[in-house]
Design a protein around this motif. Structure first.
Motif, PDB file in Angstrom:
ATOM      1  N   ALA B  88       0.833  -1.206   0.000  1.00  0.00           N
ATOM      2  CA  ALA B  88       0.000   0.000   0.000  1.00  0.00           C
ATOM      3  C   ALA B  88       0.866   1.254   0.000  1.00  0.00           C
ATOM      4  O   ALA B  88       0.584   2.222  -0.716  1.00  0.00           O
ATOM      5  N   MET B  92       0.809   4.024  -2.860  1.00  0.00           N
ATOM      6  CA  MET B  92       0.468   5.414  -2.557  1.00  0.00           C
ATOM      7  C   MET B  92       1.583   6.342  -3.009  1.00  0.00           C
ATOM      8  O   MET B  92       1.324   7.451  -3.483  1.00  0.00           O
ATOM      9  N   SER B  95       1.085   7.139  -6.475  1.00  0.00           N
ATOM     10  CA  SER B  95      -0.227   7.644  -6.872  1.00  0.00           C
ATOM     11  C   SER B  95      -0.168   9.157  -7.059  1.00  0.00           C
ATOM     12  O   SER B  95       0.354   9.877  -6.205  1.00  0.00           O
ATOM     13  N   ARG B  98      -1.858  11.611  -4.334  1.00  0.00           N
ATOM     14  CA  ARG B  98      -1.522  11.361  -2.924  1.00  0.00           C
ATOM     15  C   ARG B  98      -1.404  12.642  -2.122  1.00  0.00           C
ATOM     16  O   ARG B  98      -1.563  12.636  -0.903  1.00  0.00           O
ATOM     17  N   THR B 101      -3.994  13.745   0.566  1.00  0.00           N
ATOM     18  CA  THR B 101      -4.149  13.070   1.845  1.00  0.00           C
ATOM     19  C   THR B 101      -2.904  13.139   2.713  1.00  0.00           C
ATOM     20  O   THR B 101      -2.925  12.701   3.860  1.00  0.00           O
ATOM     21  N   THR B 139      -5.038   5.415   6.691  1.00  0.00           N
ATOM     22  CA  THR B 139      -5.030   6.382   5.594  1.00  0.00           C
ATOM     23  C   THR B 139      -4.241   5.853   4.413  1.00  0.00           C
ATOM     24  O   THR B 139      -4.660   5.973   3.258  1.00  0.00           O
ATOM     25  N   ILE B 140      -3.124   5.257   4.713  1.00  0.00           N
ATOM     26  CA  ILE B 140      -2.313   4.706   3.628  1.00  0.00           C
ATOM     27  C   ILE B 140      -3.068   3.592   2.905  1.00  0.00           C
ATOM     28  O   ILE B 140      -3.063   3.514   1.672  1.00  0.00           O
ATOM     29  N   CYS B 143      -5.892   5.148   0.770  1.00  0.00           N
ATOM     30  CA  CYS B 143      -5.546   6.066  -0.313  1.00  0.00           C
ATOM     31  C   CYS B 143      -4.486   5.507  -1.249  1.00  0.00           C
ATOM     32  O   CYS B 143      -3.903   6.256  -2.031  1.00  0.00           O
ATOM     33  N   CYS B 144      -4.244   4.207  -1.176  1.00  0.00           N
ATOM     34  CA  CYS B 144      -3.191   3.660  -2.018  1.00  0.00           C
ATOM     35  C   CYS B 144      -3.697   3.357  -3.415  1.00  0.00           C
ATOM     36  O   CYS B 144      -2.912   3.132  -4.335  1.00  0.00           O
ATOM     37  N   ILE B 201       6.741   8.767   0.637  1.00  0.00           N
ATOM     38  CA  ILE B 201       5.498   8.853  -0.132  1.00  0.00           C
ATOM     39  C   ILE B 201       5.400  10.219  -0.796  1.00  0.00           C
ATOM     40  O   ILE B 201       5.051  10.344  -1.980  1.00  0.00           O
TER      41      ILE B 201
END
Lengths: 261, 261
Positions: B88, B92, B95, B98, B101, B139-140, B143-144, B201
DNA sequence: TCACCTTATTTGGGATCCCAAAGTCAAGCT
DNA sequence: AGCTTGACTTTGGGATCCCAAATAAGGTGA
């Protein structure tokens, strides 16, 4: 034979995945009772099972709704499964007792090699390859030392193409000579990855074992994405999942039914 | 409140994990009916659920048997969960969306920092830290971009310490001043890993995000292994799992009950 | 004509009943 | 005395019944 509810769950699951229910359709216990000629008890057990799998959702006070999986869901699931398999490969590569099970992997690789070389891409040979493929992947899961990985994989294989060692084909690709050749090449490529994984595990190269296994799994993701690009409105129905469990240690007769989906 | 069977399953699960049932003990529907004052229907639903989770197994024709998890099972499960979280984190990090978030992660990190600096390792502050820890990890997962990862994690968290963002302590360690200091240091270390993960991230460093997250998860494994070394016959009961879900997007009131197990 | 209230029906959850399969125990036969 | 076979008991699976909640529909009043 399993109990009624398990078999019933399989049938409903099959219907949902096949798209017989239509997106977001309401699904009622009573309806299922008389279409399948069973009582409400097994129906409820089956629905609970499917709810747990995420294929249906239970609305707060009122009924069940279908949650038909999309191709994207399959892609995500395959990615997860692949990641778990890569962990298994890494763990097996660092397991001291791995040498006892290496011959099993080698035999599976050789058998696939033999079948691929023959080049006869008919149903029988494909199923034979699928079986060896399943042996290869299952062996790694079983012998990596962390049983929970295999357990988790078994929990997330709601659909035939999500089973460990399953192979996916486009529904049309196997009908043409050119498509068969392409598929044959794909299998050849896949088996060469098997060989690399085998060698990495053998020599204890944990990083390589994990990396190649990840790449190996990613191949299926990319393969499906190619379909998606070619066919905008690709549905799960357009994929053929060759699965079928075998080689359980209970040595039960090969229940490798065709799970064309 | 959930339906009866869910709550019943939770109670039986609790009993099994706590070791109230004894290894391999037979478990009967009828017995559960009158001990919990419910009918057989919810009992059967609950047992099916637990069977699915692997906490009990259904013998071919005859009854259910307890499959009490050992510490080693917890270790394996934590390893699997950590591996999924590392995937994940990687996803993320690559992404594009990202950045929306990232503030959530940052806020959680800062809050944990604040709580750790205060140094008051009482129940309230620990729970507050646990909550922020859960926010960070959830959250990770959320939102991954691959929802199936979070789904899989939720399926395998049968025990409090397996929930995403759960923190584990030795039962005795928090009773001494020296133990509290050690725990505080551990949390501080963990949060510094959070920071590294955050930065990886943020900057899109996929390899680092995955690697540090894996290391971060591995910390809990190592921590439990230290217990195991110190206490030969460590049972799950000896661990305290601070868990408690929160921050669902339905904004339901904090049900963060104490799941001392 | 529209809104609101009441009633009827649909639906799922829980309880109880029935039955088949398997385990257990005892009695009789060898 | 040991083995086998029969009946009895325990247990789980499936079916049916009851009930509460929610939705939908129809009627009444403003």
């Amino acid at each position: 034979m399993e109990s009624i509810d398990t078999e019933l769950a399989a049938r409903i699951r099959h219907d949902i995945v096949l798209g017989n229910y239509g997106e977001e359709e309401r699904i009622s216990e009573a309806r299922l009772c008389d279409t399948h000629n069973v009582s409400r008890t097994p129906v409820r057990l089956a629905l609970r099972m499917l709810e747990h799998e995420g294929l249906i959702r239970r609305s707060e006070g009122r009924g069940y709704f279908v949650n038909a999986p999309k191709v994207n869901d399959v892609l995500q699931a395959v990615q997860v499964r692949g990641h778990l398999e890569s962990l298994a490969a890494r763990l097996m590569a660092q397991s001291p007792g791995r040498h006892n099970t290496l011959p099993i992997l080698e035999a599976a690789i050789d058998e696939i090699d033999r079948l691929v070389s023959a080049g006869t891409m008919n149903d029988v040979s494909i199923r034979a390859m699928q079986k060896q493929n399943a042996v290869f992947h299952k062996t790694i899961l079983d012998c990596c030392g962390n049983d929970f990985i295999g357990f988790t994989c078994s929990r997330i294989s709601h659909m035939p193409m999500l089973e460990v060692g399953a192979m996916v084909f486009d529904r049309q690709v196997l009908s043409t000579k050119e498509g068969k050749e392409r598929s044959n090449f794909r299998l050849q490529l896949g088996n060469s990855q098997h060989k690399v994984i085998f060698e990495a595990i053998q020599s204890g190269d944990v990083v390589r074992a994990e990396g190649v296994m990840r790449e190996h799994s990613n191949t299926m993701v990319e393969y499906i994405k190619v379909f998606e690009k070619r066919n905008e409105e690709l549905t799960i129905k357009d994929l053929i999942g060759y699965s079928g469990i075998s080689v359980t240690r209970h040595e039960r007769a090969e229940t490798a039914q065709e799970t064309v989906i």
